[in-house]
Scaffold this active site. Structure first.
Site, PDB file in Angstrom:
ATOM      1  CE  LYS A 169     -11.743  -0.015  -9.168  1.00 12.10           C
ATOM      2  NZ  LYS A 169     -10.462   0.592  -8.859  1.00 12.10           N
ATOM      3  CE  LYS A 227       9.647  24.553   1.612  1.00  4.87           C
ATOM      4  NZ  LYS A 227      10.196  25.427   2.597  1.00  4.87           N
ATOM      5  CG  PHE A 237      -2.796  -5.676  -8.294  1.00  2.00           C
ATOM      6  CD1 PHE A 237      -2.629  -5.737  -9.672  1.00  2.00           C
ATOM      7  CD2 PHE A 237      -1.976  -6.467  -7.494  1.00  2.00           C
ATOM      8  CE1 PHE A 237      -1.670  -6.561 -10.242  1.00  2.00           C
ATOM      9  CE2 PHE A 237      -1.013  -7.293  -8.046  1.00  2.00           C
ATOM     10  CZ  PHE A 237      -0.856  -7.343  -9.420  1.00  2.00           C
ATOM     11  CE  LYS A 259     -11.527  -2.689  -4.193  1.00  2.00           C
ATOM     12  NZ  LYS A 259     -10.418  -2.672  -3.234  1.00  2.00           N
ATOM     13  CG  ASN A 270       0.658   4.517  -2.505  1.00  2.00           C
ATOM     14  OD1 ASN A 270       1.575   3.790  -2.862  1.00  2.00           O
ATOM     15  ND2 ASN A 270      -0.190   5.063  -3.370  1.00  2.00           N
ATOM     16  CG  ASP A 273      -7.955   5.740  -3.989  1.00  2.00           C
ATOM     17  OD1 ASP A 273      -8.085   5.335  -5.155  1.00  2.00           O
ATOM     18  OD2 ASP A 273      -7.674   4.992  -3.035  1.00  2.00           O
TER      19      ASP A 273
END
Ligand code: CTP
Length: 397
Positions: A337, A285, A319, A333, A206, A275
């Site tokens: 959590k 590869k 976060f 959240k 990301n 995630d």
């Protein structure tokens, strides 16, 4: 005795630097003066030598003062660097990293907190480039004792007067206290993205730059904590006194967090953990012709959720990257959590969030208290977050 370095530049209010020195001395600090060449035209370094018992340092190349590389050696010793008074010129040099005399070179080498008390004519003070330079320094973590309004040397009333000596000294002391505020604590921070490999060269990741996590780790270090930073791949350079553990995948990050969790007082999960991971990872590869067009993914373990179930008296901070209903989603959240604090940001903003120097977040407590930071540098935001973490740690113990 703790040593404070006082930088003196050439403002008319220079005579007040003598009182700043005296007051720090009365409070038990040893003072070393560094001054600009121009300042030495207003007041002779001899006066500062008489006040402090040590020669005021003006010239970077003067021989025979010490066998050490003096600005670096002094930077290792100082608990605070106060520039009072600071002229527009000195502020501009500090903002752009110009190091052409002892004072400015010392600033670039300084390891302690830095406090600037500007003093100049109102038009100079409000001049856009001076204001921009001050903003730049603030974004780099330098603190300011703002100039006051009042009678100026030019004979007019206006902004630009050096703050009161008491204000300068008390703000300086507060900054010193901050460098001890997490002493004896261990703070675990995660940062950066994770990489989830399909084969030895292809991976899923990301846009996280790691900036937020690295700033948090550094801020905790500045406050005297023992810091463990576990990070996915980034271009950031960790603070040399932070225990740095580089990882790549979510599984590796989870493993390291578990390893260091027990010894920590607080865990701050600033990492953008993927995630999903590939259900199967090929050893080498995969040849293009053999690449499947549909690839099976599986969920990674939610590290934060896991530590939330085993936290006991530890402080857990998460976060939340949101695009809508920011507060509501972040609060959900936090509850899901079992966190003490969640830092929510709107990632739809173009100038903040991922890959940016800036962020604009809501710091949300379990109690429901919400602190909006407004747009700030990630360094400044890390200070805001750490202020809250500090209070929560204190309260638990
Ligand atoms: N986190 C984690 N382990 C994961 C995924 C996320 O510890 N496998 C942590 C992150 O470090 C961050 C917080 O959880 O502190 C983010 O929570 P998450 O539920 O992933 O929120 P978003 O990424 O905002 O995802 P979404 O809104 O899509 O649920």
């Amino acid at each position: 005795m703790s040593k404070i370095v006082i930088g003196v530049s050439s403002s008319i209010s220079i005579y007040k630097s003598c009182e700043v020195i005296r007051l720090f001395q009365e409070k038990g600090y040893e003072v070393q003066v560094v001054m600009t060449e121009n300042a030495s035209r207003f007041i002779s370094p001899v006066l500062f030598k008489a006040l402090t018992g040590k020669p005021a340092l003006v010239d970077l190349f003067k021989e025979g003062i010490s066998e050490h590389i003096q600005h670096v050696h002094l930077a290792d010793e100082a608990v605070l660097f106060v520039v009072a008074p600071a002229t527009a010129n000195v502020i501009a040099k500090m903002a752009s990293g110009i190091s052409d005399d002892f004072l400015t070179t010392f600033y670039t080498a300084a390891a302690s907190p830095v406090l600037i008390a500007p003093a100049m004519n109102e038009r100079m003070y409000l001049c856009r480039s001076n204001q921009a330079n001050m903003e730049r320094l603030k974004a780099a973590g330098v603190r300011f004792v703002e100039a006051e309004q009042g009678y100026l040397a030019c004979g007019k009333q206006g902004y630009g007067r050096l703050a009161s000596v008491r204000e300068i000294v008390s703000q300086g002391e507060l900054l010193i206290q901050k460098t001890q505020s997490l002493k004896g604590r261990t703070i675990l921070v995660t940062g950066g993205p994770t990489r989830e490999y399909l084969d030895s060269v292809r991976f899923l990741t990301n846009r996280s730059s790691g900036k937020m996590g690295f700033e948090l780790a550094e801020e905790a270090k500045r406050r005297g904590a023992k810091v463990v930073l576990i990070s996915g791949p980034t271009h950031m350079i960790p603070h040399p006194e932070v225990q740095f553990i580089p990882v790549e995948t979510a599984d590796q990050m989870g493993e390291q967090v578990m390893k260091h969790f027990e010894q920590s007082d607080a865990v701050i999960m600033a990492a953008a953990v993927c995630d999903y991971k590939f259900s199967k990872k090929a050893a080498g590869k995969i040849k293009k012709k053999n690449l499947p067009l549909e690839i099976q993914l599986s969920r990674t373990e939610d590290i934060l959720e896991k530590i939330g179930t085993m936290k006991k008296d530890k402080i857990c901070v998460g976060f939340a990257a949101e695009v809508e209903d920011i507060e509501k989603n972040a609060k959900n959240k936090l509850t899901r959590k079992n966190l003490d604090l969640i830092v929510a940001n709107d990632i739809s903003g173009k100038e903040t969030g991922f890959e940016s120097e800036f962020n604009d977040v809501f710091i949300i407590h379990r109690s429901g208290k919400i602190l909006p930071t407004g747009k700030k540098s990630k360094l400044e935001i890390s200070k805001d977050i750490m202020d809250e973490v500090e209070v929560l740690i204190e309260r638990k113990n």
